[in-house]
Write a protein that holds these residues in place. Structure first.
Motif, PDB file in Angstrom:
ATOM      1  N   ILE A   1      -4.265   3.133   0.751  1.00 34.10           N
ATOM      2  CA  ILE A   1      -3.969   2.274  -0.448  1.00 34.10           C
ATOM      3  C   ILE A   1      -4.232   3.042  -1.789  1.00 34.10           C
ATOM      4  CG2 ILE A   1      -4.806   0.410  -1.953  1.00 34.10           C
ATOM      5  CD1 ILE A   1      -5.871  -0.953   0.884  1.00 34.10           C
ATOM      6  N   ALA A   2      -5.552   3.891  -1.709  1.00 37.72           N
ATOM      7  CA  ALA A   2      -5.583   5.040  -2.752  1.00 37.72           C
ATOM      8  C   ALA A   2      -4.475   6.040  -2.766  1.00 37.72           C
ATOM      9  CB  ALA A   2      -7.053   5.569  -2.510  1.00 37.72           C
ATOM     10  N   ALA A   3      -4.061   6.422  -1.775  1.00 39.30           N
ATOM     11  CA  ALA A   3      -2.869   7.535  -1.843  1.00 39.30           C
ATOM     12  C   ALA A   3      -1.750   6.817  -2.256  1.00 39.30           C
ATOM     13  CB  ALA A   3      -2.905   7.900  -0.394  1.00 39.30           C
ATOM     14  N   SER A   4      -1.174   5.825  -1.996  1.00 42.92           N
ATOM     15  CA  SER A   4       0.013   5.203  -2.216  1.00 42.92           C
ATOM     16  C   SER A   4       0.015   4.810  -3.695  1.00 42.92           C
ATOM     17  CB  SER A   4       0.247   3.986  -1.510  1.00 42.92           C
ATOM     18  OG  SER A   4       0.510   4.313  -0.083  1.00 42.92           O
ATOM     19  N   ALA A   5      -1.366   4.474  -4.194  1.00 43.33           N
ATOM     20  CA  ALA A   5      -1.316   3.959  -5.692  1.00 43.33           C
ATOM     21  C   ALA A   5      -1.273   5.246  -6.508  1.00 43.33           C
ATOM     22  CB  ALA A   5      -2.890   3.198  -5.997  1.00 43.33           C
ATOM     23  N   ALA A   6      -2.114   6.332  -6.039  1.00 40.78           N
ATOM     24  CA  ALA A   6      -1.833   7.623  -6.634  1.00 40.78           C
ATOM     25  C   ALA A   6      -0.564   8.244  -6.812  1.00 40.78           C
ATOM     26  CB  ALA A   6      -3.033   8.742  -6.050  1.00 40.78           C
ATOM     27  N   PHE A   7       0.241   7.974  -5.853  1.00 41.09           N
ATOM     28  CA  PHE A   7       1.669   8.211  -5.638  1.00 41.09           C
ATOM     29  C   PHE A   7       2.444   7.759  -6.766  1.00 41.09           C
ATOM     30  CE2 PHE A   7       6.022   8.005  -4.104  1.00 41.09           C
ATOM     31  CZ  PHE A   7       6.356   9.152  -4.010  1.00 41.09           C
ATOM     32  N   ASN A   8       1.935   6.523  -7.073  1.00 37.49           N
ATOM     33  CA  ASN A   8       2.799   5.645  -8.085  1.00 37.49           C
ATOM     34  C   ASN A   8       2.494   6.131  -9.512  1.00 37.49           C
ATOM     35  OD1 ASN A   8       3.582   3.986  -6.224  1.00 37.49           O
ATOM     36  ND2 ASN A   8       2.113   2.169  -6.560  1.00 37.49           N
ATOM     37  N   LEU A   9       1.277   6.738  -9.793  1.00 39.27           N
ATOM     38  CA  LEU A   9       0.846   7.510 -10.918  1.00 39.27           C
ATOM     39  C   LEU A   9       1.682   8.581 -11.293  1.00 39.27           C
ATOM     40  CD1 LEU A   9      -2.814   6.365 -11.281  1.00 39.27           C
ATOM     41  CD2 LEU A   9      -0.720   5.402 -12.362  1.00 39.27           C
TER      42      LEU A   9
END
Length: 387
Positions: A273-281
């Protein structure tokens, strides 16, 4: 307006954190019914999670230290046995078969510690008659609770050999629920395979709907997509297809026993979840990453981890071989249906909010930051760092 949205995001984040103990831990119990020979008594086992029992019995954690000792569990066993005997009842035709449950063991399963109880019917059962179960455990405690019932009956027809097997996933109910309905000849009226498929479709939907971490991950996958443009729907299709392929591979492999579900799965699900959200940024700042192939690769890779998380519901059920493939197919279909429902719900949110000038800043960027924090919180909690 910005201050209101900021408070709303904070409220949502706090609410999701409060659900952290339940993320990807569906409330399931497992009932195994066996009749080794024709007209023999039914042998039954019931496995139910200790965390669920803690929610039922206020006196289980006697010293209120949030850590259950074996002495506390042993002291509560008589009450647990009475509760189970009242909540799991069986009927063969019109005749009730008393099941008096007794403690057998504690089991360490992939989804925590379970209490295993055992019972044997006082009378034999002619399973040429319809077999019904009344299951009311957790009925007033958890609306998402499911019991996965597996059965294996000895054939009563001398022309047939072996066992007749089946499985179903049921919700608690005061009503008697048919496991198999028979005609006058003593054979099932309808296909047990179809019945198994239907009940496990519902179990799959319930599992994805009750998994806050899985919902959060799907939101990560769709958060940056501008669904008002047709080209973004193509990206959505590619991303979700990759995720589906990924989790289907590992769900099937783990259920069939080809691979295990290691202890690192739950922390890595949180980390996804954290990695995918960071990818979004990061993605808007690096044009190369805006290709749908990068998002699909990320979705497929983490999908394989989520599939291992899903598999616990299937591997713990001790499904009989005759029902396994139908149950697996139904569960996977249910997961996909639940996934589509989550995407549909997010699409409605998008269509309501995307014209707002602050959507990109507060919903996409702010939402991604909140999901990073949430994923890291769950990650550290599952590693035991947060106690």
């Amino acid at each position: 307006m910005n201050a209101f949205v900021a408070r709303l995001l904070l409220f949502v984040f706090a609410g999701l954190v409060s659900l952290s103990a339940f993320a990807h831990k569906a409330s399931d119990a497992y009932v195994l019914l066996q009749q080794p020979t024709a007209l023999a008594p039914i042998k039954a086992t019931l496995a139910i999670a200790l965390r669920d029992l803690d929610g039922v019995f206020d006196t289980l954690d006697a010293n209120d230290d949030r850590a259950l000792s074996f002495a506390e569990i042993r002291a509560a066993l008589p009450e647990m046995e009475r509760w189970a005997s009242q909540g799991v009842q069986m009927r063969c035709g019109a005749n009730s078969l008393a099941l008096i449950w007794r403690y057998e063991a504690l089991e360490q399963r992939s989804d925590g510690v379970f209490v295993r109880l055992a019972a044997s019917s006082a009378a034999s059962c002619d399973i040429r008659q319809s077999v019904s179960l009344r299951y009311t455990l957790m009925q007033d405690i958890d609306a998402d609770h499911r019991a996965v019932i597996s059965w294996s009956w000895a054939q009563t027809d001398t022309a047939q050999v072996g066992q007749r097997q089946g499985s179903a996933a049921i919700k608690p109910s005061d009503a008697w629920q048919l496991l198999e309905s028979k005609n006058e000849a003593g054979t099932p009226k309808s296909s047990s395979a179809v019945s198994t498929l239907k009940s496990f479709v519902m179990l799959g939907i319930a599992h994805i709907g009750s998994g806050a971490d899985h919902i959060a991950f799907i939101i990560c996958l769709v958060l940056t997509l501008a669904l008002s443009r047709a080209s973004e729907w193509k990206k959505l299709l590619i991303t979700i297809t990759a995720f589906t392929i990924g989790h289907s591979i590992t769900l099937i492999s783990a259920t069939l026993g080809w691979v295990g579900s290691p202890l690192w799965v739950e922390p890595v699900i949180a980390l996804s979840i954290a990695a995918s959200a960071a990818f979004n940024l990061i993605k808007p700042r690096l044009p190369r990453l805006q290709s749908p192939l990068y998002g699909a690769a990320l979705a497929g890779m983490f999908g394989m981890v989520h599939g291992l998380g899903f598999s616990g519901a299937m591997t713990e059920a001790q499904l009989p071989a005759g029902a396994l493939l139908w149950a697996l197919a139904g569960f996977n279909i249910g997961v996909e249906m639940g996934q589509l429902l989550i995407i549909a719900a997010w699409s409605l949110v998008y269509w309501v909010a995307h014209r707002w000038a602050g959507y990109g800043r507060w919903m996409v960027q702010g939402g991604s930051v909140a999901l990073i924090l949430l994923g890291m919180y769950w990650f550290l909690e599952r590693l035991g760092v947060l106690g």
